[in-house]
Design a protein around this motif. Structure first.
Motif, short mmCIF file in Angstrom:
data_model
loop_
_atom_site.label_atom_id
_atom_site.label_comp_id
_atom_site.label_asym_id
_atom_site.label_seq_id
_atom_site.Cartn_x
_atom_site.Cartn_y
_atom_site.Cartn_z
N ARG A 184 -0.67 -6.62 1.15
CA ARG A 184 -0.06 -5.28 1.04
C ARG A 184 0.12 -4.61 2.41
NH1 ARG A 184 0.88 -3.28 -3.64
NH2 ARG A 184 0.41 -1.11 -3.14
N ARG A 185 0.40 -5.42 3.43
CA ARG A 185 0.70 -4.89 4.77
C ARG A 185 2.19 -4.60 4.91
NH1 ARG A 185 -3.93 -3.57 7.63
NH2 ARG A 185 -5.50 -5.09 7.07
N ALA B 290 6.24 -4.70 2.67
CA ALA B 290 6.89 -4.59 1.36
C ALA B 290 8.30 -5.12 1.47
CB ALA B 290 6.91 -3.13 0.90
N TYR C 56 12.31 -6.93 4.77
CA TYR C 56 10.89 -6.61 4.77
C TYR C 56 10.64 -5.44 5.71
CZ TYR C 56 10.75 -10.89 2.25
OH TYR C 56 10.99 -11.84 1.30
N ARG D 167 4.55 -1.57 5.10
CA ARG D 167 4.18 -0.92 3.83
C ARG D 167 4.17 0.60 3.95
NH1 ARG D 167 4.02 -1.81 -1.44
NH2 ARG D 167 3.19 -3.86 -1.12
N ASP D 168 3.69 1.13 5.06
CA ASP D 168 3.59 2.59 5.18
C ASP D 168 4.95 3.27 5.41
OD1 ASP D 168 3.95 1.77 7.80
OD2 ASP D 168 2.28 2.92 8.61
N VAL E 52 7.56 2.63 3.22
CA VAL E 52 8.28 2.52 1.95
C VAL E 52 8.94 3.85 1.57
CG1 VAL E 52 7.98 2.18 -0.55
CG2 VAL E 52 6.98 0.55 1.07
#
Length: 189
Positions: free
Chosen positions: A71-72, A74, A84, A87-88, A90
């Protein structure tokens, strides 16, 4: 065409490799684990699996899977392509392109990490209407953020960030200076 206006081909190639290139370029080699891949995406912005393979090498797919699992990073659909992102980021990408702050964040990072781009490339990559891409370019030009690159043919439609152009010019000057070699002392006597 080739490099123009005194731009050394070697300098242009070095900047292109650093910004867009293969293994090790722009931190690709350092993207060994999920945290490193997330950091690469924070620096470079959204990248496709193909781009990550070019940057990270043959085990890019395994790195992507590990970073997704951890989960690094998304996956996101951007401009009709799976890419890609860190994650932070999104929420930022969910607001893109409608939110001006999100659009500025995503697009400004993109133009700082490519050698050159056109309105058509912006439109295609990010799913922007052609008029919206041209309006962004006009605004960036008015702000002094971008300029016509000295290596592009006139009328090509290419633009580069001023920082990228400055880097290419500095490397070109260094290339020319190093090729000339030292000046013999007797020239100054």
């Amino acid at each position: 065409g080739g490099p123009r206006a005194g731009i050394a081909a070697e300098a242009l190639a070095a900047v292109r490799e650093r910004l867009e290139g293969g293994a090790g370029a722009g931190g690709g080699r350092a993207a060994a684990g999920p945290e490193d891949l997330a950091a690469l995406l924070k620096r470079r912005g959204d990248l496709s699996a193909e781009q990550l393979r070019k940057i990270c090498g043959p085990d890019a797919d395994e790195r992507i899977a590990a970073a997704l699992s951890d989960r690094r990073i998304a996956a996101a659909d951007i401009g009709g392509e799976r890419r890609y992102i860190a994650r932070d980021e999104v929420e930022v990408y969910e607001r893109f392109p409608g939110d001006p702050g999100a659009a500025a964040f995503v697009l400004n990072r993109y133009i700082e990490n490519v050698v050159a781009f056109t309105a058509q490339e912006l439109s295609g990559r990010f799913g922007l209407a052609p008029g919206d891409a041209e309006a962004k370019i006009a605004a960036w030009e008015a702000e002094g953020r971008i300029e016509r690159p000295p290596f592009a043919e006139p009328g090509s439609g290419y633009w580069s960030s001023r920082r990228v152009v400055a880097r290419i010019v500095r490397l070109s000057l260094a290339t020319v200076r190093s090729a000339e070699g030292p000046v013999p002392p007797e020239r100054w006597q």
